[in-house]
Design an enzyme around this catalytic site. Structure first.
Site, mmCIF file in Angstrom:
data_model
loop_
_atom_site.group_PDB
_atom_site.id
_atom_site.type_symbol
_atom_site.label_atom_id
_atom_site.label_comp_id
_atom_site.label_asym_id
_atom_site.label_seq_id
_atom_site.Cartn_x
_atom_site.Cartn_y
_atom_site.Cartn_z
ATOM 1 N N ASN A 42 -28.041 22.182 -48.884
ATOM 2 C CA ASN A 42 -28.240 22.737 -50.332
ATOM 3 C C ASN A 42 -28.781 21.471 -51.265
ATOM 4 O OD1 ASN A 42 -25.839 21.392 -50.328
ATOM 5 N ND2 ASN A 42 -25.012 22.879 -51.755
ATOM 6 N N GLU A 44 -29.676 21.771 -55.212
ATOM 7 C CA GLU A 44 -29.385 22.481 -56.465
ATOM 8 C C GLU A 44 -30.324 22.161 -57.601
ATOM 9 O OE1 GLU A 44 -25.168 22.196 -57.215
ATOM 10 O OE2 GLU A 44 -24.840 23.730 -55.355
ATOM 11 N N CYS A 53 -30.391 27.075 -50.414
ATOM 12 C CA CYS A 53 -29.285 26.992 -49.592
ATOM 13 C C CYS A 53 -29.614 25.784 -48.351
ATOM 14 C CB CYS A 53 -28.473 28.348 -49.032
ATOM 15 S SG CYS A 53 -27.795 29.310 -50.293
ATOM 16 N N GLU A 55 -29.279 26.757 -45.114
ATOM 17 C CA GLU A 55 -30.008 27.428 -44.089
ATOM 18 C C GLU A 55 -31.582 27.545 -44.573
ATOM 19 O OE1 GLU A 55 -27.389 28.039 -45.904
ATOM 20 O OE2 GLU A 55 -26.015 29.582 -44.926
ATOM 21 N N CYS A 91 -25.067 33.144 -46.791
ATOM 22 C CA CYS A 91 -25.026 34.057 -47.926
ATOM 23 C C CYS A 91 -26.363 35.079 -47.601
ATOM 24 C CB CYS A 91 -25.397 33.739 -49.085
ATOM 25 S SG CYS A 91 -27.355 33.237 -49.309
ATOM 26 N N CYS A 94 -29.938 34.019 -47.273
ATOM 27 C CA CYS A 94 -30.379 33.458 -45.968
ATOM 28 C C CYS A 94 -30.431 34.137 -44.855
ATOM 29 C CB CYS A 94 -29.583 32.289 -45.954
ATOM 30 S SG CYS A 94 -29.579 30.997 -47.176
HETATM 31 N N1 THU Z 1 -24.657 27.633 -50.170
HETATM 32 C C1 THU Z 1 -25.422 27.408 -48.984
HETATM 33 O O1 THU Z 1 -26.039 26.349 -48.995
HETATM 34 N N2 THU Z 1 -25.403 28.244 -48.232
HETATM 35 C C2 THU Z 1 -24.877 29.330 -48.124
HETATM 36 O O2 THU Z 1 -24.948 30.228 -47.274
HETATM 37 C C3 THU Z 1 -23.907 29.713 -49.236
HETATM 38 C C4 THU Z 1 -24.018 28.793 -50.486
HETATM 39 C C5 THU Z 1 -24.908 26.455 -51.112
HETATM 40 C C6 THU Z 1 -25.713 26.909 -52.447
HETATM 41 C C7 THU Z 1 -24.864 26.230 -53.673
HETATM 42 O O3 THU Z 1 -25.627 25.088 -53.720
HETATM 43 C C8 THU Z 1 -23.589 26.042 -53.130
HETATM 44 O O4 THU Z 1 -23.403 26.275 -51.611
HETATM 45 C C9 THU Z 1 -22.430 26.881 -53.777
HETATM 46 O O5 THU Z 1 -23.117 28.130 -53.884
#
Ligand code: THU
Length: 135
Positions: A42, A44, A53, A55, A91, A94
């Site tokens: 991820n 941010e 994310c 994925e 999520c 994704c």
């Molecule tokens: N996140 C992912 O990388 N993949 C997911 O499928 C769910 C959430 C990340 C996004 C964010 O940086 C952190 O997890 C908290 O939501």
């Protein structure tokens, strides 16, 4: 490549997570039909919305390098500094991004302490998918 090996690569990818806002670190390892593995974490952003994310990072890396068909993805995630021992499922955004490039039997490899490393068919996690290519 075994499910466990791909999962281990997702743990490796997670080490690169950039998550100064949520402090939740995620990793993904995406196995292409070619046999090549694309890692993602991820990434941010201070404006929150642009956060990517793990994925999607892996999918975008792969597609931008010319790979469009995939066999499996392993995903892990947990608060920074903790071992990812709970299930961390992709999520909704994704799932839709993966949906563009995968078949129903694409494997989503996840870990939890009870079941260990387990593969779920994509159809199970996105049963009613929207596919513009069908129209
Ligand atoms: N996140 C992912 O990388 N993949 C997911 O499928 C769910 C959430 C990340 C996004 C964010 O940086 C952190 O997890 C908290 O939501």
């Amino acid at each position: 490549m075994s499910n466990q090996e791909l999962y281990n690569l997702s743990l490796q990818a997670r080490e690169m997570a950039y998550c100064p806002y949520s402090h939740f670190a995620t990793g993904a390892a995406l196995l292409g039909e070619s046999g090549k593995v694309y890692l993602g974490c991820n990434v941010e952003n201070g404006a929150y919305g642009p956060t990517n994310c793990a994925e999607r990072t892996a999918v975008f890396k792969a597609v931008s390098e010319g790979e469009r068909r995939f066999k499996a993805i392993a995903v892990c995630g947990a608060p920074e500094g903790q071992r990812p021992d709970k299930l961390c499922a992709p999520c909704g955004i994704c799932r839709q991004v993966l949906s563009e490039f995968v078949e129903d039997d694409f494997k989503v490899i996840l870990f939890d302490e009870e079941k260990g490393v387990k593969a779920y068919p994509f159809k199970k996690i996105l049963p009613f998918r929207f596919d513009l290519k069908e129209y």
